[in-house]
Structure formats: C-alpha cells, structure tokens
Design a protein around this motif. Sequence first.
Motif, PDB file in Angstrom:
ATOM      1  N   UNK A 217       0.847  -1.189   0.000  1.00  0.00           N
ATOM      2  CA  UNK A 217       0.000   0.000   0.000  1.00  0.00           C
ATOM      3  C   UNK A 217       0.887   1.245   0.000  1.00  0.00           C
ATOM      4  N   UNK A 218       0.333   2.400  -0.356  1.00  0.00           N
ATOM      5  CA  UNK A 218       1.123   3.633  -0.275  1.00  0.00           C
ATOM      6  C   UNK A 218       1.732   3.847   1.104  1.00  0.00           C
ATOM      7  N   UNK A 219       0.989   3.527   2.149  1.00  0.00           N
ATOM      8  CA  UNK A 219       1.523   3.737   3.500  1.00  0.00           C
ATOM      9  C   UNK A 219       2.686   2.799   3.795  1.00  0.00           C
ATOM     10  N   UNK A 220       2.605   1.559   3.335  1.00  0.00           N
ATOM     11  CA  UNK A 220       3.716   0.625   3.548  1.00  0.00           C
ATOM     12  C   UNK A 220       4.967   1.091   2.802  1.00  0.00           C
ATOM     13  N   UNK A 221       4.795   1.568   1.562  1.00  0.00           N
ATOM     14  CA  UNK A 221       5.942   2.078   0.805  1.00  0.00           C
ATOM     15  C   UNK A 221       6.536   3.309   1.490  1.00  0.00           C
ATOM     16  N   UNK A 222       5.669   4.204   1.971  1.00  0.00           N
ATOM     17  CA  UNK A 222       6.185   5.385   2.678  1.00  0.00           C
ATOM     18  C   UNK A 222       6.945   4.986   3.930  1.00  0.00           C
ATOM     19  N   UNK A 223       6.491   3.937   4.600  1.00  0.00           N
ATOM     20  CA  UNK A 223       7.194   3.467   5.796  1.00  0.00           C
ATOM     21  C   UNK A 223       8.616   3.040   5.455  1.00  0.00           C
ATOM     22  N   UNK A 224       8.766   2.316   4.337  1.00  0.00           N
ATOM     23  CA  UNK A 224      10.105   1.902   3.918  1.00  0.00           C
ATOM     24  C   UNK A 224      10.979   3.112   3.629  1.00  0.00           C
ATOM     25  N   UNK A 225      10.416   4.093   2.935  1.00  0.00           N
ATOM     26  CA  UNK A 225      11.177   5.289   2.597  1.00  0.00           C
ATOM     27  C   UNK A 225      11.559   6.062   3.855  1.00  0.00           C
ATOM     28  N   UNK A 226      10.639   6.179   4.788  1.00  0.00           N
ATOM     29  CA  UNK A 226      10.930   6.908   6.030  1.00  0.00           C
ATOM     30  C   UNK A 226      12.073   6.258   6.798  1.00  0.00           C
ATOM     31  N   UNK A 227      12.046   4.928   6.906  1.00  0.00           N
ATOM     32  CA  UNK A 227      13.099   4.237   7.655  1.00  0.00           C
ATOM     33  C   UNK A 227      14.441   4.368   6.964  1.00  0.00           C
ATOM     34  N   UNK A 228      14.458   4.266   5.631  1.00  0.00           N
ATOM     35  CA  UNK A 228      15.715   4.405   4.892  1.00  0.00           C
ATOM     36  C   UNK A 228      16.229   5.836   4.973  1.00  0.00           C
ATOM     37  N   UNK A 229      15.341   6.817   4.849  1.00  0.00           N
ATOM     38  CA  UNK A 229      15.747   8.218   4.893  1.00  0.00           C
ATOM     39  C   UNK A 229      16.362   8.557   6.249  1.00  0.00           C
ATOM     40  N   UNK A 230      15.822   7.988   7.306  1.00  0.00           N
ATOM     41  CA  UNK A 230      16.390   8.228   8.637  1.00  0.00           C
ATOM     42  C   UNK A 230      17.839   7.759   8.724  1.00  0.00           C
ATOM     43  N   UNK A 231      18.219   6.809   7.868  1.00  0.00           N
ATOM     44  CA  UNK A 231      19.595   6.303   7.821  1.00  0.00           C
ATOM     45  C   UNK A 231      20.392   6.934   6.689  1.00  0.00           C
ATOM     46  N   UNK A 232      19.840   7.953   6.067  1.00  0.00           N
ATOM     47  CA  UNK A 232      20.576   8.694   5.051  1.00  0.00           C
ATOM     48  C   UNK A 232      20.715   7.999   3.728  1.00  0.00           C
ATOM     49  N   UNK A 233      19.787   7.070   3.420  1.00  0.00           N
ATOM     50  CA  UNK A 233      19.878   6.345   2.156  1.00  0.00           C
ATOM     51  C   UNK A 233      18.514   6.305   1.486  1.00  0.00           C
ATOM     52  N   UNK A 234      18.318   5.431   0.512  1.00  0.00           N
ATOM     53  CA  UNK A 234      17.138   5.466  -0.342  1.00  0.00           C
ATOM     54  C   UNK A 234      16.565   4.075  -0.544  1.00  0.00           C
ATOM     55  N   UNK A 235      15.390   4.043  -1.190  1.00  0.00           N
ATOM     56  CA  UNK A 235      14.707   2.794  -1.493  1.00  0.00           C
ATOM     57  C   UNK A 235      14.602   2.630  -3.006  1.00  0.00           C
ATOM     58  N   UNK A 236      14.879   1.418  -3.480  1.00  0.00           N
ATOM     59  CA  UNK A 236      14.645   1.018  -4.866  1.00  0.00           C
ATOM     60  C   UNK A 236      13.478   0.046  -4.890  1.00  0.00           C
ATOM     61  N   UNK A 237      12.696   0.081  -5.961  1.00  0.00           N
ATOM     62  CA  UNK A 237      11.499  -0.759  -6.024  1.00  0.00           C
ATOM     63  C   UNK A 237      11.482  -1.612  -7.272  1.00  0.00           C
ATOM     64  N   UNK A 238      11.333  -2.927  -7.078  1.00  0.00           N
ATOM     65  CA  UNK A 238      11.020  -3.831  -8.185  1.00  0.00           C
ATOM     66  C   UNK A 238       9.591  -3.551  -8.619  1.00  0.00           C
ATOM     67  N   UNK A 239       9.397  -3.141  -9.850  1.00  0.00           N
ATOM     68  CA  UNK A 239       8.045  -2.943 -10.370  1.00  0.00           C
ATOM     69  C   UNK A 239       8.126  -2.799 -11.882  1.00  0.00           C
TER      70      UNK A 239
END
Length: 427
Positions: A217-239
Amino acid sequence: MTLQQPPAPILINNVRVFDAVRSGPTPPTSVLIQDRRIAAIGTRNPPEGTVVIEGGERMLIPGLTDAHVHLFATGTSLAGLTTGATGTGYYTALAAAEQMLMRGFTTVRDMAGDVAPLRQVLDAGTFPGPRIYPSQAAISQTSGHGDFSDVYENANTFSCGAHARAEQIGFLRVADGRDQVLAAVREQLKKGASQIKVMAGGGVASAYDPLDVLQYTPDELRAAVEAATDWGTYVAAHVYNDEGVRRAIAAGIKSIEHGHLIAGPETVKLMADSGVWLSTQPFLENDHEYPNPENTEKNKQVCEGVANSFAWAREQGANIAFGTDLLLEPEKSGLQNEMLTRLSTHFGFKPVEALRIATSGNAELFRLAGERDPYKAAPLGRITEGAWADVLLVEGDPVQNLTVLANPDKNLVVIIKDGRIYKNTLA
C-alpha cells in the motif's frame, strides 16, 4: 576486516584515456595509480618501486558497473538456493564475484542477498571481486514477488506461519503492514545494506503475482522510505507496471528496478521531473527460461516492453542505469557483457553513451546511498585524479564499437580494481 597492505604504485604508459566525463578519449598519455586511487594523469615521474605497464596506445576506461546483480543467486539454481546446505550461497557468490571482476565489472549493486559480509572480504583484498553496494534481503509483502513460501503454508505474519528457506538465508524478507515493513528495513540496515529494495509490483519468476498487480500500500511504501531516509539512504522498487511505478514515485522511492511495462512517456516524464532513476535491463526473450507457460508468457510481455522503456527514457531525459538481473540460471551469467553491448546494438544508444551509463552514470545512482555509501571517500566510475583506481585496458575502441567488450577474455588485457592488478596479459 583489516585491509591488506596497499599495492605498489602502477604507471600505465601510452594510453588513450576515456574518463567517462568528457565526450571522447584523450591523446596518448600516462596514468599513475598510487594508494588505491588515480594519483596523476600525464605524469612521467613515478615513485620508486612502481610497476610499469606499456599500454601501446590502447584505450583505458573506467571499470564497468552493473546496477542490478544477485551475487547470492547468480551461480546457483532456484533449487540450489532454497535447498542447498548452509553456506552454499556464499561459496557460489564468491565464485560469481571473481567471474564478474574478470569480465571487467569492478562495482556492482546487489539487489537481494546477504552479501554485506562478502563485501567486507572483497574490500579487504582477500579475494578477487567487485565493489558491492548491498541491499541485503529484498522486502516483499505476502503473495508478492519475494514470497517463496509454498501455497499451503500459512503466511508468516501469523504466529503459526513459518519462514521460507529464501528468508532463512537472508535472500528475501516477507513483511506486511507498516510496523513489519519498518522492522524489515531496519533489519537490512543493521546487517549492512547501503540501500533498500522493496517489491512494489508483480514479477516474472514468482509464483503468485501476475504482472499487473500492485504490491504494498502507499503507506507501507512510505514506511520503507521513512526508515531508509532516517539512515541517510534510499529505497529502490522492483516494479514493471505503470500504476505501480507511479505509486512508488509518490511514496518517495528513488530507483525503479525494471519498469518495462510503463504505459507511456508521461510516466517517464514524471520520473524525470521527480529525479527518479530508471534502473532497467536490456532483456531479450531468450535470456531466461521458465518451466511453465505462465512464467514464459510473463517474460514475453516484459521483453516486449524493453525498447519502449529505453526510448521514452531517452526522450524525456530520465536518468538511466544499466543492470542485468541475471540469477538462478548459472549457465546464463556470461551474458553480462553481451547485455551491456545491446544498449548500442539493439536499443539505440551510441557506444559512448552506453559506456558512460555503465561507468560514471551508474555511479551517480550508487551515490544516492549517502552516508551508507561504503565507497564515498573517492569518486567512482571515472578516471580523474583522486578517483578510485578501477580501470580496464582494452584491445579495440569501445567508444566507437562497444561490442569489443562482449569478449572480455580476449579484449580486456589489463584489469585493475582498487589499485590492484587482477589481470595483465601484457606482462
């Protein structure tokens, strides 16, 4: 892990340098490598003890890079990965790493697999292999592209559910809901991930998910981005599919892995305007073989979209990264170089454009890892003073004819990574 002693300085004389920054190679010059970096270009006064290589006016290019590999799964089949003895994946990954380096790939971004320990071993110079940007386990919802459990098993989000073998060995992690996604991302960062990969749409090789489905869901994807951003990095998505790409962009994901079923240039323009990378692969239909008609048909659909995704990305000025995504078919791993040359032979890129994508271009994507970038101490993917000393001496002119890189055994006469010589047929 302690690095080995720095290697002796290296002077490469009489070479034309394609630095991956300018449009073409330099006139014949010399390159001094010292303390694992490019120390000087044009020098003729090397320090005592320097190893001298006479280049004979061959072309010196940066080491090649691959933005989508699976070292843990390149050298084994699905059955070998999921039923093999503990540690088997590490043995095959070590062999795959050496093979990639000897094909000229000096840096790779690994998009699923427990390879952070392997990165440490290779960076120490103990074994031959490329630099690695690990994603650690790719994160998937239940019934998503990374759910390798059997259909009769309960989902592991329930207390009675079991973790599939692919999860037990750190290749994948199934997580549902915001809290589990946050925990899964943090788990991979804890284990040494430099970026995070999530599954945001259907896949070809997976059992339960048609290509059109949306995952997370959009909220689950945002959660991944938030956690990665807190560590100064990014998220890549298979799609692959268009709506999934748009959902990923809206969530703040910075790299679309695949994207072959994007519906039109409007979505690619959205990517370009949002600074989102298209990390895609020049697939042909016979690159992969599947045991059933359903997966075979999905593979056909994906391959039919390759030309459009490349054309729209070029038209809209999107950032393009090159990767291969070869896995679970060991006999196909040697396609890595051929797939690079297809950018020029099949998909409309000039050789110099393709070469830049596979060197300094990919390196820009890798740098999105920010503080989690294990190689942030020096520039990567180019031959400039101060950059990491990852270079290839080529027989032939890849700036004019990229296909010379399809035969690395013959045409890569010198391979240097991190200032160490791994191949030198001129000695």
